[in-house]
Write an enzyme that holds these catalytic residues in place. Structure first.
Site, PDB file in Angstrom:
ATOM      1  N   CYS A 221      18.352  68.448  11.247  1.00 46.62           N
ATOM      2  CA  CYS A 221      18.639  67.971  12.600  1.00 46.62           C
ATOM      3  C   CYS A 221      19.251  68.988  13.257  1.00 46.62           C
ATOM      4  CB  CYS A 221      20.196  67.538  11.220  1.00 46.62           C
ATOM      5  SG  CYS A 221      21.407  66.229  12.898  1.00 46.62           S
TER       6      CYS A 221
ATOM      7  N   ASN B 213      44.282  66.555  23.750  1.00 46.57           N
ATOM      8  CA  ASN B 213      43.056  67.428  24.512  1.00 46.57           C
ATOM      9  C   ASN B 213      43.073  67.336  26.103  1.00 46.57           C
ATOM     10  OD1 ASN B 213      39.980  67.787  24.404  1.00 46.57           O
ATOM     11  ND2 ASN B 213      39.993  65.982  25.878  1.00 46.57           N
TER      12      ASN B 213
ATOM     13  N   CYS C  62      12.856  66.540  16.043  1.00 47.09           N
ATOM     14  CA  CYS C  62      13.486  66.055  14.349  1.00 47.09           C
ATOM     15  C   CYS C  62      12.319  65.207  13.493  1.00 47.09           C
ATOM     16  CB  CYS C  62      14.631  65.103  14.664  1.00 47.09           C
ATOM     17  SG  CYS C  62      15.133  64.985  12.998  1.00 47.09           S
TER      18      CYS C  62
ATOM     19  N   CYS D 291      34.924  55.212  26.680  1.00 54.38           N
ATOM     20  CA  CYS D 291      33.532  55.064  26.138  1.00 54.38           C
ATOM     21  C   CYS D 291      32.751  52.914  25.927  1.00 54.38           C
ATOM     22  CB  CYS D 291      33.513  55.630  24.400  1.00 54.38           C
ATOM     23  SG  CYS D 291      35.144  54.719  23.256  1.00 54.38           S
TER      24      CYS D 291
END
Length: 444
Positions: free
Chosen positions: A168, A305, A81, A395
């Site tokens: 990006c 999900n 990047c 997470c």
């Protein structure tokens, strides 16, 4: 600048050290030691020596910045990047993907071992390509009066300023290709000074843009947006404020998982990394081993999900979620995929759920995927239901460790642990743990 204190006055003294990095912390910072004190140094890799300026000096640790690197690690790579180091979106593009994953897995194993006292074995790394993976992103829009130009991008590291990006590389290819033409479009709108942000989503049926605008759009601006969307086949949605959403052009977005087609709203939560999500769901099903005659509970289920793939394999699935819109989408997707053995409930899982209708009897197996705050409010109930297997998707390793203690106190053991590299080049650490009830039973 290091800070040194006395009883009478504060003395600020600059200090430069020569150090050797020996490890990475969970955020990808280099870790060195000097005279028994740990020093955290962004940008330095294990095996590298450097001259370091101390920027913060605490009793237990210091922080520093590299003023001169004396050698390069074989694990150092060139970031793809052009904005890396200024943009705050990535912090680890200078680190090879292999080292990033090893470091995250080691951090996860160390934290769980330290906090729970459990004997954590090898941690499985679940990853995919570190570039072109991000199928969802929010970019800030900032009109700069002085230059009379629109900036579009992520926030600058340690700042609220928008970094005007042209590329990006972590974005899904279809989204990265939109950056230049989309910015040109927005810069030409009459409302350019009153735009908030733009959200990009790569659905399986095409790219999607959500434009947040602060004032009503003039007819001319709406037509420009409509022409852009139809010409480039981009689903275009407008967000005027609050929860309002208007589809200007296109159709509802969808994604596929386990040969199921899930429709979602542009603002619904979906996992950012499509390939890692697929591998995560497959691994969760492997670990949970759902049976055709079993009753399985999916907590913090979102729009299905995990719930819907589970419903293909077991007798009954209960999905519980705190966001009403996601529950509605889950129910719709179950019907569209002809799954009649799944029921979704809208409930706040931070409250006592003992009296809820869906919790009236036990479950054979349980999966949970809470937000960063974890699932402390429901952990005692999970333990009381006494399922044979529990898969906890996390997470936040800190709240995972906290919640694990509740299960372990009820006789569960962490039998398998996986590090999910959902966000390569960042310090985000996601994981999945399999808990078994009988400490004498090994996972297959």
């Amino acid at each position: 600048m290091a800070q040194f204190y006395s009883a009478n006055r504060r003395v600020a003294t600059q200090q430069t050290l020569n150090v050797t990095c020996h490890d990475l912390d969970g955020f990808g910072q280099g870790v060195a030691r000097h005279q028994g004190k740990t020093i955290f140094i962004p940008g330095l890799l294990p095996g590298e020596q450097a001259e370091v300026r101390i920027t913060e000096d605490q009793r237990q640790f210091s922080r520093g910045r590299v003023t001169k690197r004396l050698n390069d690690s074989p694990q150092r790579v060139t970031p793809r990047c052009p904005h890396y180091g200024v943009c705050g979106g990535c912090q680890q593009q200078h680190i090879s993907q292999q080292l990033q994953q090893r470091s995250k897995a080691a951090t996860l194993r160390s934290l769980l071992t330290r906090e729970t006292g459990a004997a954590i074995g090898d941690v499985v790394s679940v990853g995919a390509d570190a570039y072109g993976y991000r199928r969802r992103a929010r970019l800030g829009l900032e009109y700069r009066q002085k230059s009379r130009a629109l900036a579009m991008g992520y926030r600058q590291a340690r700042s609220s300023d928008v970094v005007d990006i042209t590329r990006c590389p972590i974005l899904a290819g279809g989204l990265e290709q939109l950056l230049a033409p989309l910015k040109e479009l927005l810069a030409g709108l009459r409302a350019v000074k009153r735009l908030g942000h733009v959200e990009l989503v790569m659905a399986d049926n095409g790219p999607l843009v959500v434009l947040r605008h602060l004032d009503a759009l003039a007819g001319e601006d709406r037509q420009r947006l409509l022409d852009f969307a139809s010409r480039r086949r981009v689903m275009m949605w407008l967000a005027a404020g609050g929860d309002s959403l208007e589809c200007l052009w296109g159709e509802p977005p969808v994604y596929q998982i386990d040969d199921l087609r899930l429709q979602f709203s542009p603002r619904d939560f979906i996992q950012v990394n499509d390939e890692v999500n697929r591998r995560m769901v497959a691994l969760a099903l492997e670990w949970l081993e759902p049976g055709a005659d079993e009753r399985v509970l999916d907590l913090f289920c979102g729009m299905g999900n995990f719930t819907l793939p589970l419903a293909k394999r077991c007798g009954q699935v209960i999905g519980v979620e705190g966001v009403a819109a996601l529950v509605a989408n889950g129910q719709y997707n179950a019907q569209q995929n002809l799954l009649s053995n799944v029921t979704f409930f809208h409930d706040n899982l931070e409250e006592d759920v003992a009296a809820k209708s869906w919790a009236d009897r036990g479950f054979d197996k349980i999966l949970l995927d809470p937000a960063r705050a974890g699932a402390l409010g429901v952990m005692s109930h999970i333990a009381a239901w006494s399922p044979r297997r529990i898969v906890y998707v996390s997470c936040n390793p800190t709240t995972l460790a906290r919640d694990s203690k509740v299960l372990m106190a009820s006789g569960y053991v962490p039998a398998r642990v996986a590090m999910l590299d959902m966000f390569p080049h960042s310090g985000h650490l996601e994981s999945m743990t399999l808990f078994l009830k009988d400490s004498g039973v090994c996972a297959k």
